[in-house]
Design a protein around this motif. Structure first.
Motif, short mmCIF file in Angstrom:
data_model
loop_
_atom_site.label_atom_id
_atom_site.label_comp_id
_atom_site.label_asym_id
_atom_site.label_seq_id
_atom_site.Cartn_x
_atom_site.Cartn_y
_atom_site.Cartn_z
N GLN A 1 0.81 -1.22 0.00
CA GLN A 1 0.00 0.00 0.00
C GLN A 1 0.85 1.27 0.00
OE1 GLN A 1 -2.40 -0.16 3.52
NE2 GLN A 1 -0.66 -0.44 4.90
N THR A 2 2.14 1.16 0.35
CA THR A 2 3.01 2.34 0.36
C THR A 2 3.59 2.65 -1.02
OG1 THR A 2 5.02 1.10 0.92
CG2 THR A 2 3.65 1.85 2.75
N LEU A 3 3.38 1.76 -1.99
CA LEU A 3 3.92 1.98 -3.33
C LEU A 3 3.38 3.26 -3.97
CD1 LEU A 3 4.13 -1.47 -5.17
CD2 LEU A 3 5.95 0.21 -4.91
N GLU A 4 2.14 3.58 -3.67
CA GLU A 4 1.53 4.76 -4.28
C GLU A 4 2.32 6.03 -3.99
OE1 GLU A 4 -2.74 7.19 -4.36
OE2 GLU A 4 -2.57 5.30 -3.26
N VAL A 5 2.84 6.13 -2.76
CA VAL A 5 3.63 7.32 -2.38
C VAL A 5 4.87 7.44 -3.27
CG1 VAL A 5 4.93 8.42 -0.53
CG2 VAL A 5 2.79 7.21 -0.01
N TRP A 6 5.57 6.30 -3.42
CA TRP A 6 6.79 6.32 -4.21
C TRP A 6 6.48 6.55 -5.69
CZ3 TRP A 6 10.86 7.09 -1.48
CH2 TRP A 6 10.94 6.58 -0.18
N ASP A 7 5.38 5.99 -6.17
CA ASP A 7 5.02 6.16 -7.57
C ASP A 7 4.73 7.63 -7.91
OD1 ASP A 7 5.28 3.47 -7.77
OD2 ASP A 7 3.16 3.03 -8.13
N ASN A 8 4.06 8.31 -6.99
CA ASN A 8 3.76 9.73 -7.21
C ASN A 8 5.04 10.56 -7.31
OD1 ASN A 8 0.95 9.51 -7.27
ND2 ASN A 8 0.78 9.62 -5.05
N GLN A 9 6.00 10.27 -6.42
CA GLN A 9 7.27 11.01 -6.44
C GLN A 9 8.09 10.67 -7.68
OE1 GLN A 9 9.52 11.29 -2.70
NE2 GLN A 9 7.77 10.36 -1.67
N LEU A 10 8.08 9.38 -8.02
CA LEU A 10 8.83 8.94 -9.20
C LEU A 10 8.29 9.61 -10.46
CD1 LEU A 10 11.17 6.83 -9.44
CD2 LEU A 10 9.48 5.26 -10.38
N ALA A 11 6.98 9.67 -10.57
CA ALA A 11 6.34 10.30 -11.73
C ALA A 11 6.61 11.80 -11.77
CB ALA A 11 4.84 10.02 -11.72
N GLU A 12 6.64 12.42 -10.61
CA GLU A 12 6.89 13.87 -10.55
C GLU A 12 8.26 14.22 -11.12
OE1 GLU A 12 7.54 17.44 -7.25
OE2 GLU A 12 6.81 15.48 -6.59
N TYR A 13 9.29 13.55 -10.60
CA TYR A 13 10.65 13.86 -11.07
C TYR A 13 10.92 13.26 -12.45
CZ TYR A 13 11.59 15.43 -6.31
OH TYR A 13 11.56 16.10 -5.11
N GLY A 14 10.41 12.06 -12.70
CA GLY A 14 10.65 11.39 -13.96
C GLY A 14 10.08 12.13 -15.15
N SER A 15 8.88 12.69 -15.00
CA SER A 15 8.26 13.41 -16.11
C SER A 15 9.07 14.66 -16.47
CB SER A 15 6.82 13.80 -15.75
OG SER A 15 6.79 14.64 -14.60
N LYS A 16 9.66 15.31 -15.48
CA LYS A 16 10.48 16.50 -15.75
C LYS A 16 11.77 16.12 -16.47
CE LYS A 16 8.64 19.00 -11.74
NZ LYS A 16 8.92 19.44 -10.36
N ILE A 17 12.33 14.96 -16.12
CA ILE A 17 13.54 14.47 -16.80
C ILE A 17 13.24 14.18 -18.27
CG2 ILE A 17 15.15 12.52 -16.94
CD1 ILE A 17 14.93 12.35 -13.85
N ILE A 18 12.12 13.51 -18.53
CA ILE A 18 11.72 13.17 -19.90
C ILE A 18 11.54 14.45 -20.73
CG2 ILE A 18 9.92 12.13 -21.32
CD1 ILE A 18 9.40 10.21 -18.90
#
Length: 362
Positions: free
Chosen positions: A176-193
């Motif tokens: 259930q804690t994966l959602e927190v990490w996914d949100n952060q990963l998407a935030e930084y990852g989208s800016k990198i892309i």
């Protein structure tokens, strides 16, 4: 932007070196394995905090020593600055700018810009996606501090998420804690892309005419950003891949899976190009990199050429040498024949013999 002086202590095979460079063309020549590339490497470390040849700081320290020092005196915007790098075995490196220590290595990025071209740059074309991602990341980290911030955070989160994926096998309630990490990963990852996409567009526009000229108008080159995922779709893709990621204990989507491809017409140069074509693409890419850095920093980077002339035919040698006007260049080679034959202007020449550097008359 120029390097005025390099000072090394217990760096690679140098016990002590003090080297004053000319603001234009400097040549280090000598037999192989004498220490020529080590000088270029020390300059590169002072720009990027990392070696272009090794991922381990300990390998940069002289074998019989516990620590090494690099001092680089540069001139930027008519002001002299000093960069100090202190390398220690099994400890984090120390970095200071003008005698003031910095807390994060990333704070050095952008202070001093270099472009290096070595035979290993063929790996950008020939090897796997990791080499091409490294090229993009090292260049953007010199040019864009926001990119450094996003990339650093993204890489940390990928490591933490992968650890969590492994732990879930033993503690399913952690899922259930994966959602927190996914949100952060998407935030930084989208800016990198998004930033990589802009970079590829810029380098493409500069590289195309360079490559066309290098090939006598015969070949057109196109760089394609092979994204693992679109920026706006990253969070959705992470959510869709959760069960798969848990099964394989690894994050399967994100910019850490990206690649760039080089095409002539519909031919992938990495797979179908000849060695000559691959070398020409690598040279075009480096020349485009120089022009892009000049444009973005409104200054000239320092160019480091590590024994690359021997890898190029005479036409490509001439094109490269003619492109070096007004830019400080440090070149390593085994002999001076190529420069004499091309009547190339040399400002300072140094002979390197077993870690000893002696200036010769031009």
């Amino acid at each position: 932007m120029i390097v005025k002086r390099v000072e090394l202590s217990n760096f690679r095979n140098y016990e002590l070196l003090k080297l004053d460079l000319d603001k234009k063309t400097n040549i280090l020549y000598g037999k192989n394995a004498q220490g020529k590339t080590n000088v270029l490497e020390s300059i590169y470390v002072c720009s990027t905090t990392k070696s272009h040849r090794s991922n381990k700081d300990a390998e940069l320290i002289k074998l019989d020593s516990d620590e090494a020092h690099i001092k680089l005196y540069i001139e930027k915007n008519n002001r002299e600055q000093r960069i100090d790098i202190h390398l220690r075995r099994n400890k984090t490196k120390g970095i200071a700018i003008n005698g003031i220590p910095i807390k994060k290595a990333s704070e050095l990025f952008g202070v001093f810009n270099v472009v290096i071209f070595s035979p290993e740059d063929l790996d950008i074309i020939k090897k796997g996606p990791a080499e091409r991602r490294k090229f993009i990341d090292m260049e953007l980290c010199q040019l864009d501090k926001i990119y450094v911030y996003n990339l650093t955070n993204y890489n940390k989160i990928v490591i933490q998420r992968n650890k969590l994926l492994k732990d879930i096998n033993f503690r399913p309630e952690l899922k259930q804690t994966l959602e927190v990490w996914d949100n952060q990963l998407a935030e930084y990852g989208s800016k990198i892309i998004e930033r990589r996409q802009k970079f590829i567009k810029e380098i493409n526009n500069i590289m195309k005419p360079i490559h066309r000229e290098l090939t006598g108008g015969v070949e057109d080159i196109n760089i394609v950003y092979n994204k693992n995922c679109e920026a706006e779709d990253l969070l959705k893709t992470l959510e869709e891949n959760r069960e798969r990621d848990i099964k394989y204990k690894s994050t399967s989507a994100g910019p850490h899976k990206d690649d760039i491809l080089f095409f002539h017409e519909d031919k992938n140069i990495r797979i179908y190009g000849s060695q000559g074509q691959q070398r020409t693409v690598a040279l075009s890419l480096k020349l485009a990199e120089i022009e892009l850095v000049k444009k973005l920093i409104n200054d000239l980077p320092v160019l480091l050429l590590d024994d690359v002339l021997s890898e190029l035919d005479s036409d490509r040698q001439n094109h490269l040498l003619k492109s070096l006007d007004n830019i400080q260049t440090v070149i390593t080679c085994t002999g001076l024949d190529e420069f004499i034959e091309n009547r190339f202007k040399i400002n300072k020449v140094f002979q390197v013999t077993e870690g000893n550097v002696e200036e010769k008359k031009v």
